[in-house]
Design an enzyme around this catalytic site. Structure first.
Site, PDB file in Angstrom:
ATOM      1  N   HIS A   7       0.787  -1.156   0.014  1.00 18.55           N
ATOM      2  CA  HIS A   7       0.136  -0.052   0.104  1.00 18.55           C
ATOM      3  C   HIS A   7       1.067   1.405   0.107  1.00 18.55           C
ATOM      4  O   HIS A   7       1.946   1.125   0.330  1.00 18.55           O
ATOM      5  CB  HIS A   7      -1.026   0.076   1.217  1.00 18.55           C
ATOM      6  N   HIS A  79       4.048   7.093   3.749  1.00 14.41           N
ATOM      7  CA  HIS A  79       4.988   5.948   3.667  1.00 14.41           C
ATOM      8  C   HIS A  79       4.362   4.997   2.423  1.00 14.41           C
ATOM      9  O   HIS A  79       3.355   5.078   1.938  1.00 14.41           O
ATOM     10  CB  HIS A  79       5.152   5.217   4.664  1.00 14.41           C
ATOM     11  N   GLU A 130       7.676   1.230   4.985  1.00 13.49           N
ATOM     12  CA  GLU A 130       7.114   0.216   5.899  1.00 13.49           C
ATOM     13  C   GLU A 130       7.638  -1.121   5.146  1.00 13.49           C
ATOM     14  O   GLU A 130       7.301  -1.320   3.834  1.00 13.49           O
ATOM     15  CB  GLU A 130       5.717   0.293   5.997  1.00 13.49           C
TER      16      GLU A 130
HETATM   17 CO    CO Z   1       1.428   1.346   6.407  1.00  9.45          CO
END
Ligand code: CO
Length: 134
Positions: A7, A79, A130
């Site tokens: 994502h 992020h 991440e």
């Molecule tokens: Co995230």
């Protein structure tokens, strides 16, 4: 080592307005807002064919994204999340390569309940990264 883009997270000042932009203007599939108090965010998931967009808004006084929104009052990309098969092996490889893993380096359950770690943006082209074990 990294696999799919899981994502992209975007912090927004108005979750309803952002959801409407993705649903109506962009014609995307958009979830209802989901409060995640243990992460200090409310999230709207935008489901694309090949990945997700997560619209994030601060939840609670100690939200980890409150200062980001103060610095970026119009919102902005927060992020990107890449999938890895083995998060501890990925962490050890990254650390050996000199990358800074944030926090104590121990994976924690992320917004999807799977183990995640965050990597310092200064080591990754100015972007908070991440990694999530899938
Ligand atoms: Co995230």
């Amino acid at each position: 080592m990294i696999g799919r883009l899981n994502h992209v997270a975007i912090v927004v000042p108005d979750l309803a307005a952002a959801a409407a932009t993705y649903r109506t203007t962009l014609g995307a599939r958009v979830s209802a807002p989901l409060p995640l108090p243990e992460h200090g965010v409310t999230t709207v998931f935008v489901e694309l064919d090949n990945t997700k967009i997560e619209l994030l808004h601060p939840l609670g006084a100690a939200s980890p994204i409150a200062s980001f929104l103060e610095r970026n009052p119009a919102g902005g990309m927060h992020h990107v999340c890449y999938e890895v098969a083995d998060i501890r092996a990925a962490r050890d490889r990254l650390a050996a390569a000199g990358a800074r893993v944030l926090g104590d380096g121990e994976p924690r359950p992320g917004a999807h309940g799977k183990p995640v770690l965050f990597l310092h943006p200064k080591d990754f082209c100015g972007t908070l990264v991440e990694i999530e074990q899938v």
